[in-house]
Design a protein around this motif. Structure first.
Motif, PDB file in Angstrom:
ATOM      1  N   ARG A 184      -3.749   5.651  -0.569  1.00 41.42           N
ATOM      2  CA  ARG A 184      -4.022   4.217  -0.396  1.00 41.42           C
ATOM      3  C   ARG A 184      -3.064   3.666   0.659  1.00 41.42           C
ATOM      4  O   ARG A 184      -1.862   3.942   0.613  1.00 41.42           O
ATOM      5  N   LYS A 185      -3.590   2.905   1.609  1.00 35.51           N
ATOM      6  CA  LYS A 185      -2.736   2.286   2.627  1.00 35.51           C
ATOM      7  C   LYS A 185      -1.996   1.129   1.981  1.00 35.51           C
ATOM      8  O   LYS A 185      -2.573   0.323   1.255  1.00 35.51           O
ATOM      9  N   ILE A 186      -0.703   1.032   2.255  1.00 37.03           N
ATOM     10  CA  ILE A 186       0.118  -0.051   1.726  1.00 37.03           C
ATOM     11  C   ILE A 186       0.101  -1.195   2.746  1.00 37.03           C
ATOM     12  O   ILE A 186       0.505  -1.008   3.894  1.00 37.03           O
ATOM     13  N   GLU A 187      -0.400  -2.322   2.293  1.00 31.66           N
ATOM     14  CA  GLU A 187      -0.474  -3.512   3.155  1.00 31.66           C
ATOM     15  C   GLU A 187       0.776  -4.357   2.969  1.00 31.66           C
ATOM     16  O   GLU A 187       1.373  -4.355   1.914  1.00 31.66           O
ATOM     17  N   ASP A 188       1.125  -5.095   3.990  1.00 33.62           N
ATOM     18  CA  ASP A 188       2.286  -6.001   3.905  1.00 33.62           C
ATOM     19  C   ASP A 188       1.974  -7.224   3.107  1.00 33.62           C
ATOM     20  O   ASP A 188       0.917  -7.715   3.026  1.00 33.62           O
ATOM     21  N   ARG A 222       3.654   4.368   4.986  1.00 33.69           N
ATOM     22  CA  ARG A 222       2.986   3.225   4.368  1.00 33.69           C
ATOM     23  C   ARG A 222       1.736   3.674   3.614  1.00 33.69           C
ATOM     24  O   ARG A 222       0.669   3.064   3.711  1.00 33.69           O
ATOM     25  N   ALA A 234       0.327   5.481  -0.284  1.00 29.58           N
ATOM     26  CA  ALA A 234       0.601   5.751  -1.692  1.00 29.58           C
ATOM     27  C   ALA A 234      -0.379   6.815  -2.162  1.00 29.58           C
ATOM     28  O   ALA A 234      -1.601   6.624  -2.083  1.00 29.58           O
ATOM     29  N   GLU A 260       7.191   5.346   2.108  1.00 30.57           N
ATOM     30  CA  GLU A 260       7.470   4.095   2.827  1.00 30.57           C
ATOM     31  C   GLU A 260       7.285   4.284   4.329  1.00 30.57           C
ATOM     32  O   GLU A 260       6.779   3.401   5.018  1.00 30.57           O
ATOM     33  N   SER A 288       2.047   1.783 -10.714  1.00 33.14           N
ATOM     34  CA  SER A 288       0.747   2.165 -10.142  1.00 33.14           C
ATOM     35  C   SER A 288       0.450   3.652 -10.300  1.00 33.14           C
ATOM     36  O   SER A 288      -0.636   4.101  -9.918  1.00 33.14           O
ATOM     37  N   ASP A 319       6.195   5.388  -8.074  1.00 31.77           N
ATOM     38  CA  ASP A 319       5.936   4.029  -8.540  1.00 31.77           C
ATOM     39  C   ASP A 319       5.285   4.139  -9.916  1.00 31.77           C
ATOM     40  O   ASP A 319       4.104   4.482 -10.028  1.00 31.77           O
ATOM     41  N   VAL A 339       4.884   7.172  -3.349  1.00 29.38           N
ATOM     42  CA  VAL A 339       4.853   6.276  -2.199  1.00 29.38           C
ATOM     43  C   VAL A 339       5.693   6.830  -1.053  1.00 29.38           C
ATOM     44  O   VAL A 339       6.844   7.222  -1.239  1.00 29.38           O
TER      45      VAL A 339
END
Length: 62
Positions: A58-62, A40, A42, A37, A31, A28, A35
């Motif tokens: 870093r946790k990827i939030e929806d 979830r 990064a 996917e 940022s 990415d 990542v």
């Protein structure tokens, strides 16, 4: 941001996998993270070095 720090060598990206899932990572550019996917998460890139520790991701939030 320094151009050199915002890029990841494509060959390196082919070799790196998520340490949690062993799945593929995508870069990415906005940022400056790798990542996963599937997990979830990064993973940050600091001074051009990917930090491949789940505890640093870093946790990827929806």
């Amino acid at each position: 941001m320094d151009e050199k720090l915002s890029q990841v060598d494509p060959k390196l990206l082919e070799l790196l996998v998520c340490p949690l899932t062993r799945g593929r990572l995508t870069f990415d550019r906005d940022s400056n993270e790798l990542v996963s996917e599937k997990a979830r998460l990064a993973y940050p890139i600091r001074d051009g070095i990917p930090i491949m520790l789940v505890s640093e991701a870093r946790k990827i939030e929806d």
